[in-house]
Design a protein around this motif. Structure first.
Motif, PDB file in Angstrom:
ATOM      1  N   TYR A 283      -1.656   7.633   0.917  1.00 17.63           N
ATOM      2  CA  TYR A 283      -1.424   8.105   2.283  1.00 17.63           C
ATOM      3  C   TYR A 283      -1.405   9.617   2.321  1.00 17.63           C
ATOM      4  CZ  TYR A 283      -0.464   3.954   4.981  1.00 17.63           C
ATOM      5  OH  TYR A 283      -0.595   2.783   5.675  1.00 17.63           O
ATOM      6  N   ILE A 289       5.112   9.259   9.574  1.00 21.26           N
ATOM      7  CA  ILE A 289       4.733   8.175   8.658  1.00 21.26           C
ATOM      8  C   ILE A 289       5.398   6.868   9.055  1.00 21.26           C
ATOM      9  CG2 ILE A 289       4.108   9.501   6.593  1.00 21.26           C
ATOM     10  CD1 ILE A 289       7.450   8.044   6.699  1.00 21.26           C
ATOM     11  N   LYS A 292       4.260   2.623   9.292  1.00 21.07           N
ATOM     12  CA  LYS A 292       3.095   2.252   8.494  1.00 21.07           C
ATOM     13  C   LYS A 292       3.515   1.242   7.441  1.00 21.07           C
ATOM     14  CE  LYS A 292       0.329   6.065   9.791  1.00 21.07           C
ATOM     15  NZ  LYS A 292       0.091   7.479   9.611  1.00 21.07           N
ATOM     16  N   ARG A 295       2.512   1.405   3.816  1.00 24.25           N
ATOM     17  CA  ARG A 295       3.204   2.401   2.994  1.00 24.25           C
ATOM     18  C   ARG A 295       4.502   1.837   2.420  1.00 24.25           C
ATOM     19  NH1 ARG A 295       3.248   8.457   2.580  1.00 24.25           N
ATOM     20  NH2 ARG A 295       5.400   8.918   2.113  1.00 24.25           N
TER      21      ARG A 295
END
Ligand code: CBF
Length: 835
Positions: A283, A289, A292, A295
């Protein structure tokens, strides 16, 4: 019998096949070309030669790699496990050759085979498994751990696609896929026997067993396989090779084939895709972030693989899990692996049958947490529904950790429910989130910042409540960088000159550089220093010409700002100064200014519009200035595309001036600032991150300081900050901003940079306008000083000579002493250096 044969084989391997004679090295290269790569000399390419050479070097690492492992096992050592979602290792070949101490013989062997070693080194594609500072720091730390002989292992993800390649098209950043594994990776060894399984999703069931103990069974929906790939990390002449173990996700056969065999082909394919996606791509650091899911899958995947692996290693060396924390010190490199706190609890309680209290005692004595950021948007938090559906058992465990933790907070701070809400691992304001930094704080024995100011700001601001609860947990470890890669490999010219005066011990003990101080006053030495600097600049100028077609003058000042592109790093403040100079020069062509080449490099996160617009601004300004004959004798602006470790090795040594101009209180530490100064660049910077310690070390008189302090930034904002007023009252600034807004640097398009200009005029969150005038004044002092080359060289030598404390060896010693409780380095010291 087998043992006997293996012993004999070892000695044969060491003495003949992999000896370091020129003849053996030549034979090794030819053998690897034929037997490993299947190529005849006549048809082999540069890439084949690089590969053959890399295998030849790896052959010389294997014996020490295995011996190191055996020694660690025999000596029952406490081991450091460095968990990091990113390892920005850079190319290995040159650094392995240096650390093995075989540079001369390898060069000779390559030469006798008509191969140019530098050219071969240039063939290696770098594993870009990191975004920037945090991942590169992890790489420097692995180098130092192996150099100091600390039993250690790095754990991370073997991303199939690393950091994107950056192309510049029409002045804009374009992202291209990084196929770093295209030609294979000669350094790694796949170890399928050590694979582990990791579950996702599903549900939990609980019951009381016949002894009345509460039990939980988690039945995941998906199970994937983690396959380790090991890379040796060679210490600098220490005789040690530690391991970097990176996990690749693959479909778990039983899961996959079950579905396939029962006719669920779509399900089977879906399971395979799900599994393989996890380690597919790194990423890029986006602004946001959150949300996600992939992730979080990545983070849990590599953390679970690593903890399972540690437990297996611990048990196979005959230890009981009861003393896991005595043998294993796990460092969380930021919050990315912080799910490990819940995972270790799950493994201990659900799988290994420990009671909660004992499991918590082990867990909270195993982990330590390094925070790397003060930006609130970079502190990870996961939405509760997403977390729940992906890791249902972990959420239960986190609830339990949180409830016990909040009871402690209530005991220590009675009648303070506001504090309890602030400190809860579950954020209950509005949409509910799991706050990963808080989980890390609760589950760790130590919490550290990465520069003195950063640690103080953690204590007084970002993690203040935690500091008030547990002041003893907080500690500072200022970052450091490895002098092997960033001086010895990157800057052979300066290294040779330094070695000729003070010997080569500085490579393993950077404090030795202080012996150079006395040469600062020696004019003969200074002229050698200048000669070296010139040679390095010529090298970079040639590279720039080849890469961008722009010709730059090596006798101009090389002023460099290379780092991720971010508003807080203020590349656009640098642009404001460039344009100030541009207007001055346009108005008075007779003005005497020191010729300067402004070098920029760095990637913007693909979803970060402002950062991409800053790149466009730099390239647009470059287009105008570089093609204007009235100014281009004095000013040049270059945006170097696709900045990475390899490129950094060219830029740091060649810079005269290092731009470290972030808004005070925003940059946790910075490490580029250290690499530049070590290579003799002078810094222009704010009192931010490690700049403060660098300035104290090199001498205030050898550092160009400007700007508000962190406290002043806060006060200024609190008092009501009005950038528009500064714009109104500063004619030079107004001229620059109006020029950008008018379309003068964007082929007449007045709308292009509007978002940037409006942002600055209306809110300017990173206080460019507040710092503008002091920055310009400071840059004027830089110009003046540079005109006196003797004075400049003196300052440059003092900078390099006083950077000893910024070696990552010092940082690792600090971690060993203050955090990991490792005081003896007998493993590394005990081995013969040449083995
Ligand atoms: O500590 C290493 C570096 O980490 C960052 O790059 C990060 O990713 N958070 C920081 O921005 C740097 O200041 C720091 O040096």
């Amino acid at each position: 019998m087998l043992k006997q044969i293996s012993k004999e084989h070892d000695s044969i391997v060491d003495d003949e096949r992999t000896s370091n004679t020129v003849a053996a090295l030549k034979q090794g290269i030819l053998d690897n070309l034929f037997y490993v790569l299947g190529k005849r000399v006549e048809v082999s390419t540069d890439m084949d030669h690089f590969m053959a050479l890399a295998y030849t070097v790896r052959d010389r690492i294997l014996a020490r790699w295995l011996t190191t492992r055996e020694d660690y096992a025999k000596n029952n050592v406490r081991t450091v496990y460095y968990l990091s979602a990113e390892f920005l290792m850079g190319p290995y070949l040159a650094s392995n050759i240096l650390n093995l101490g075989i540079d001369d013989v390898i060069r000779q062997a390559a030469g006798e085979l008509d191969l140019d070693l530098n050219h071969l080194i240039g063939q290696e594609s770098e594993p870009g498994l990191g975004n920037g500072g945090l991942g590169r720091l992890a790489a420097c730390y692995l180098d130092s751990l192996a150099t100091l002989g600390v039993p250690a292992m790095g754990y991370g993800i073997r991303y199939e696609f690393g950091m994107f390649h950056q192309a510049i098209r029409d002045g804009w950043q374009v992202e291209l896929t990084d196929y770093w594994l295209r030609y294979g990776n000669p350094w790694e060894i796949r170890r399928p026997q050590a694979c582990v399984e990791v579950g996702f999703g599903g549900h939990t069931q609980s019951w009381a067993d016949s002894f009345g103990e509460y039990k939980v069974l988690w039945t995941p929906d998906e199970v994937v396989k983690g396959v380790p790939f090991d890379t040796p990390i060679v210490g600098y002449r220490s005789g040690v090779a530690n391991t970097l173990r990176l996990w690749r996700s693959e479909a778990n056969e039983s899961f996959y084939f079950d579905r396939f065999n029962s006719g669920d082909y779509e399900g089977a394919v879906g399971a395979k895709i799900f599994a393989e996606n996890i380690s597919k791509v790194l990423y890029p650091n986006d602004e946001e972030i959150r949300g996600k899911e992939l992730r979080l899958q990545q983070q849990y995947f590599f953390t679970s693989c690593s903890l399972q692996d540690m437990i297996r290693r611990h048990e196979t060396t005959g230890h009981s899990l009861e003393n896991f924390h005595e043998q294993c010190a796990v460092q969380l490199n930021d919050t990315h692996p912080s799910i490990g706190v819940a995972e270790l609890m799950r493994l201990l309680v659900d799988i290994h049958g420990f009671g909660w209290d004992k499991a918590w005692d082990i867990t909270s004595h195993t982990f330590n947490y390094t925070n790397h950021t003060l930006l609130p948007e970079a502190l990870e938090r996961w939405s509760l529904p997403m977390f729940q559906s992906l890791l249902p058992r972990h959420l239960e465990i986190i609830y339990e950790i949180n409830s016990r933790f909040l009871s402690l907070v209530r005991t220590k701070f009675p009648n303070d429910e506001a504090r309890v809400a602030r400190m809860s691992i579950i954020d209950e304001h509005g949409e509910r989130y799991v706050r990963m930094a808080y989980l890390a704080c609760v589950g760790s024995g130590h919490i550290n910042g990465v520069a003195k100011l950063h640690t103080e700001l953690l204590k007084s601001d970002v993690l203040r409540d935690f500091y008030e609860l547990w002041p003893e947990k907080f500690i500072n470890v200022t970052n450091g960088v490895t002098p092997r890669r960033w001086l010895a490999v990157a800057n052979p010219e300066q290294s040779e000159l330094m070695t000729s005066k003070i010997g080569h011990d500085w490579i393993g003990d950077l404090d030795q550089l202080s012996k150079l101080e006395r040469y600062a006053e020696d004019s003969a030495f200074r002229s050698e220093w200048q000669g070296v600097q010139r040679a390095v600049k010529v090298r970079l100028a040639q590279y720039i010409a080849a890469k961008t077609g722009i010709s730059v003058d090596p006798s101009s000042m090389f002023d460099a700002q290379v780092k991720r592109i971010h508003e807080y790093k203020r590349q656009h403040l640098n642009v404001l100064y460039i344009l100030t100079q541009y207007y001055r020069q346009k108005k008075d062509p007779t003005l005497e200014i020191s010729p300067r080449t402004f070098l920029f490099g760095g990637k913007a996160a693909p979803g970060y519009f402002m950062a991409k617009l800053i790149i466009k601004l730099i390239t647009s300004v470059a287009e105008v200035i570089n093609s204007d004959p009235e100014v281009n004798q004095h000013l040049k602006v270059v945006f170097l595309p696709d900045y990475n470790v390899t490129f950094g090795q060219l830029v740091y040594p060649a810079a005269d001036l290092s731009e470290q101009i972030s808004t005070a209180g925003k940059e946790a530490s910075g490490t580029g600032n250290m690499k530049f100064a070590m290579n003799g660049a002078l810094t222009i910077g704010t009192l931010d991150g490690a700049n403060i310690e660098i300035r104290d070390a090199v001498g205030h008189e050898n550092f160009f300081l400007f700007g508000l302090t962190a406290a002043e930034v806060v006060a200024r904002k609190a008092a009501g900050y009005h950038p528009h007023q500064i714009y109104e009252s500063n004619g030079a600034l107004r001229e620059v901003i109006d020029g950008i807004a008018s379309g003068r640097f964007s082929r007449g398009d007045g709308s292009l940079f509007r978002p940037l200009v409006d942002g600055l005029l209306n809110s300017d969150p990173y206080l460019l306008f507040a710092d503008y005038q002091t920055y310009v004044d400071c840059q004027d002092r830089v110009c003046k000083t540079y005109r006196d080359q003797e004075a400049w060289s003196k300052m440059s030598i003092y900078n390099a000579a006083r950077m000893g404390q910024f070696s990552s060896d010092r940082s690792i010693r600090d971690y060993c002493k203050d955090i990991w409780n490792i005081t003896r380095f007998e493993i590394g010291a005990g081995l013969p250096a040449s083995k």
